[in-house]
Design a protein around this motif. Structure first.
Motif, PDB file in Angstrom:
ATOM      1  N   HIS A   1     -17.537  32.528  15.626  1.00 21.55           N
ATOM      2  CA  HIS A   1     -17.274  31.097  15.783  1.00 21.55           C
ATOM      3  C   HIS A   1     -18.612  30.370  15.909  1.00 21.55           C
ATOM      4  N   THR A   2     -19.375  30.399  14.837  1.00 20.95           N
ATOM      5  CA  THR A   2     -20.728  29.841  14.835  1.00 20.95           C
ATOM      6  C   THR A   2     -20.976  29.158  13.507  1.00 20.95           C
ATOM      7  N   ARG A   3     -21.648  28.002  13.573  1.00 23.64           N
ATOM      8  CA  ARG A   3     -22.087  27.304  12.366  1.00 23.64           C
ATOM      9  C   ARG A   3     -23.606  27.381  12.295  1.00 23.64           C
ATOM     10  N   TRP A   4     -24.116  27.855  11.152  1.00 21.17           N
ATOM     11  CA  TRP A   4     -25.549  28.069  10.991  1.00 21.17           C
ATOM     12  C   TRP A   4     -26.147  26.971  10.127  1.00 21.17           C
ATOM     13  N   THR A   5     -27.270  26.425  10.582  1.00 20.30           N
ATOM     14  CA  THR A   5     -28.023  25.440   9.816  1.00 20.30           C
ATOM     15  C   THR A   5     -29.493  25.844   9.831  1.00 20.30           C
ATOM     16  N   LYS A   6     -30.245  25.343   8.847  1.00 13.03           N
ATOM     17  CA  LYS A   6     -31.661  25.690   8.755  1.00 13.03           C
ATOM     18  C   LYS A   6     -32.467  25.084   9.895  1.00 13.03           C
ATOM     19  N   THR A   7     -32.076  23.889  10.329  1.00 13.23           N
ATOM     20  CA  THR A   7     -32.854  23.184  11.337  1.00 13.23           C
ATOM     21  C   THR A   7     -32.493  23.613  12.763  1.00 13.23           C
ATOM     22  N   ASP A   8     -31.189  23.721  13.057  1.00 13.48           N
ATOM     23  CA  ASP A   8     -30.747  23.999  14.429  1.00 13.48           C
ATOM     24  C   ASP A   8     -30.398  25.459  14.675  1.00 13.48           C
ATOM     25  N   GLY A   9     -30.342  26.286  13.631  1.00 11.52           N
ATOM     26  CA  GLY A   9     -29.949  27.678  13.819  1.00 11.52           C
ATOM     27  C   GLY A   9     -28.443  27.788  14.036  1.00 11.52           C
ATOM     28  N   GLY A  10     -28.026  28.649  14.954  1.00 10.08           N
ATOM     29  CA  GLY A  10     -26.611  28.864  15.229  1.00 10.08           C
ATOM     30  C   GLY A  10     -26.086  27.934  16.302  1.00 10.08           C
ATOM     31  N   THR A  11     -24.910  27.328  16.048  1.00 16.00           N
ATOM     32  CA  THR A  11     -24.253  26.443  17.006  1.00 16.00           C
ATOM     33  C   THR A  11     -22.859  26.966  17.275  1.00 16.00           C
ATOM     34  N   ARG A  12     -22.538  27.204  18.534  1.00 18.03           N
ATOM     35  CA  ARG A  12     -21.234  27.736  18.922  1.00 18.03           C
ATOM     36  C   ARG A  12     -20.140  26.689  18.688  1.00 18.03           C
ATOM     37  N   LEU A  13     -19.048  27.088  18.070  1.00 14.83           N
ATOM     38  CA  LEU A  13     -17.931  26.205  17.786  1.00 14.83           C
ATOM     39  C   LEU A  13     -16.910  26.313  18.918  1.00 14.83           C
ATOM     40  N   GLU A  14     -16.544  25.171  19.484  1.00 17.59           N
ATOM     41  CA  GLU A  14     -15.570  25.134  20.565  1.00 17.59           C
ATOM     42  C   GLU A  14     -14.288  24.413  20.159  1.00 17.59           C
ATOM     43  N   ASP A  15     -14.397  23.428  19.284  1.00 18.54           N
ATOM     44  CA  ASP A  15     -13.222  22.676  18.844  1.00 18.54           C
ATOM     45  C   ASP A  15     -12.315  23.587  18.016  1.00 18.54           C
ATOM     46  N   PRO A  16     -11.020  23.685  18.328  1.00 17.86           N
ATOM     47  CA  PRO A  16     -10.116  24.535  17.545  1.00 17.86           C
ATOM     48  C   PRO A  16     -10.095  24.181  16.061  1.00 17.86           C
ATOM     49  N   ARG A  17     -10.253  22.907  15.743  1.00 17.16           N
ATOM     50  CA  ARG A  17     -10.259  22.523  14.328  1.00 17.16           C
ATOM     51  C   ARG A  17     -11.501  23.065  13.628  1.00 17.16           C
ATOM     52  N   ASP A  18     -12.658  23.015  14.296  1.00 16.60           N
ATOM     53  CA  ASP A  18     -13.871  23.575  13.705  1.00 16.60           C
ATOM     54  C   ASP A  18     -13.743  25.077  13.509  1.00 16.60           C
ATOM     55  N   VAL A  19     -13.118  25.757  14.471  1.00 11.78           N
ATOM     56  CA  VAL A  19     -12.914  27.204  14.349  1.00 11.78           C
ATOM     57  C   VAL A  19     -11.987  27.513  13.183  1.00 11.78           C
ATOM     58  N   TYR A  20     -10.931  26.718  13.051  1.00  8.54           N
ATOM     59  CA  TYR A  20      -9.991  26.933  11.940  1.00  8.54           C
ATOM     60  C   TYR A  20     -10.672  26.741  10.594  1.00  8.54           C
ATOM     61  N   GLU A  21     -11.442  25.672  10.444  1.00  4.70           N
ATOM     62  CA  GLU A  21     -12.124  25.418   9.167  1.00  4.70           C
ATOM     63  C   GLU A  21     -13.154  26.489   8.878  1.00  4.70           C
ATOM     64  N   ASN A  22     -13.857  26.963   9.899  1.00  6.48           N
ATOM     65  CA  ASN A  22     -14.838  28.027   9.701  1.00  6.48           C
ATOM     66  C   ASN A  22     -14.155  29.324   9.258  1.00  6.48           C
ATOM     67  N   ASN A  23     -13.024  29.654   9.873  1.00  7.30           N
ATOM     68  CA  ASN A  23     -12.283  30.849   9.475  1.00  7.30           C
ATOM     69  C   ASN A  23     -11.728  30.713   8.057  1.00  7.30           C
ATOM     70  N   SER A  24     -11.263  29.515   7.717  1.00  4.48           N
ATOM     71  CA  SER A  24     -10.708  29.309   6.381  1.00  4.48           C
ATOM     72  C   SER A  24     -11.780  29.461   5.305  1.00  4.48           C
ATOM     73  N   ASN A  25     -12.965  28.922   5.554  1.00  2.00           N
ATOM     74  CA  ASN A  25     -14.039  29.029   4.565  1.00  2.00           C
ATOM     75  C   ASN A  25     -14.464  30.478   4.359  1.00  2.00           C
ATOM     76  N   ASN A  26     -14.594  31.219   5.448  1.00  2.10           N
ATOM     77  CA  ASN A  26     -14.975  32.627   5.322  1.00  2.10           C
ATOM     78  C   ASN A  26     -13.851  33.443   4.699  1.00  2.10           C
ATOM     79  N   GLY A  27     -12.598  33.127   5.046  1.00  2.00           N
ATOM     80  CA  GLY A  27     -11.476  33.856   4.464  1.00  2.00           C
ATOM     81  C   GLY A  27     -11.316  33.590   2.983  1.00  2.00           C
ATOM     82  N   ALA A  28     -11.621  32.369   2.528  1.00  2.00           N
ATOM     83  CA  ALA A  28     -11.475  32.040   1.111  1.00  2.00           C
ATOM     84  C   ALA A  28     -12.420  32.866   0.255  1.00  2.00           C
ATOM     85  N   ARG A  29     -13.629  33.096   0.729  1.00  2.00           N
ATOM     86  CA  ARG A  29     -14.578  33.892  -0.062  1.00  2.00           C
ATOM     87  C   ARG A  29     -14.109  35.337  -0.190  1.00  2.00           C
TER      88      ARG A  29
END
Length: 306
Positions: free
Chosen positions: A138-166
């Motif tokens: 449950h982490t979003r990675w960016t070049k500038t900020d590095g890893g950011t922990r996801l707490e919002d359930p919607r952000d977690v859902y979208e992150n899981n969906s993007n990884n699952g689609a690949r």
């Protein structure tokens, strides 16, 4: 049956079975089993017609709107990453028929900040099945900020969906014939390069420039992106690549700044600019050797009256 003492000592106790199963759970379990059995029976009774599947595939990927959404492209470091999208894979599965696929979240651990997921695809006719189980932090990675922990359930859902689609895309490709995929890729590529409708290429170039100007990208950035080639010399291939980049930006796979980075100013250029701004004004050149020197009050045109 009596076991020896040594075997009793190392015997592993069995996990306790659930003592109660709700009516809703029992109905869902029975429905899932019946649905799978029915799908297999229907696939055997109505097998796919490969000629019709190829015809449907050619018709689908001849549409410009689908062909543009079939590819992605973004920068990673000094190289470009490109390939087919999940929309491309789902359309292939629809045309091939009798293919089931899906993504399931098996377990979510909010304390550890990760989800265990499974992607799968199943050809009901050949009984060929491909599946993979993976962990999604449950982490979003960016070049500038590095890893950011996801707490919002919607952000977690979208992150899981993007990884699952690949992963789902690769599972679908695993159960489809390679020749079927390659034919669809070639047709979609030709459709993207041909463009939309019967517009002349000059009009398409103008529309492309106007579209990217709305995203904050200048003509100079577009020309530099196309290997320094002027916009008037762009080809159908150039416009097709820019269309794919536009779709990747729209889907959020890449940002405008990542795809069209601003030109960086070096320290030497900054010092040179500062030196040019602070240097004294130019002094008149020294007179040539042997030239006559006029006093300041008698300089020609100094305003002396006769």
């Amino acid at each position: 049956m009596n076991y020896p003492v040594a075997e009793q000592q190392f015997a592993v106790p069995a996990a306790p079975a659930p003592t109660f199963i709700g009516q809703g759970t029992a109905v869902e379990q029975s429905r899932a089993v019946a649905e799978v059995q029915a799908a297999v029976i229907v696939a055997r009774q109505f097998p796919r017609n490969e000629a019709q599947a190829i015809a449907k595939m050619r018709t689908g990927f001849s549409q410009h709107s689908l062909a543009v959404r079939s590819f992605f492209r973004f920068r990673r470091g000094s190289s470009n990453v490109s390939g087919e999208t999940i929309q491309f894979a789902k359309e292939l599965a629809r045309c091939w028929t009798n293919v089931h696929y899906g993504v399931h979240e098996l377990r979510r651990d909010d304390a550890a900040g990760e989800s265990e997921m499974q992607a799968w695809a199943w050809d009901l006719e050949t009984n060929e099945r491909a599946s993979t189980t993976f962990i999604v932090p449950h982490t979003r990675w960016t070049k500038t900020d590095g890893g950011t922990r996801l707490e919002d359930p919607r952000d977690v859902y979208e992150n899981n969906s993007n990884n699952g689609a690949r992963r789902l895309r690769e599972m679908i490709f695993s159960v489809l014939p390679d020749w079927f995929r390659e034919q669809a890729k070639e047709i979609a590529t030709n459709t993207v390069e041909r463009g939309q409708g019967d517009k002349p290429i000059a009009q398409r170039i103008a529309d492309c420039i106007a579209h990217f100007e709305g995203l904050g990208v200048t003509v100079e950035q577009l020309e530099e992106h196309r290997s320094g080639r002027e916009s008037g010399k762009w080809t159908n291939l150039d416009l097709g690549q820019l269309s794919i980049i536009s779709e990747s930006i729209r889907r959020g796979e890449v940002t405008v700044d990542e795809e069209f980075p601003q030109k960086r100013v070096t320290a030497g250029e900054i010092f040179q600019q500062h030196a040019d701004q602070t240097s004294p004004p130019d002094t008149p050149p020294a007179p040539a050797e042997g030239a006559r020197q006029w006093p300041a009050a008698r300089q020609p045109g100094a305003g002396a009256t006769s």
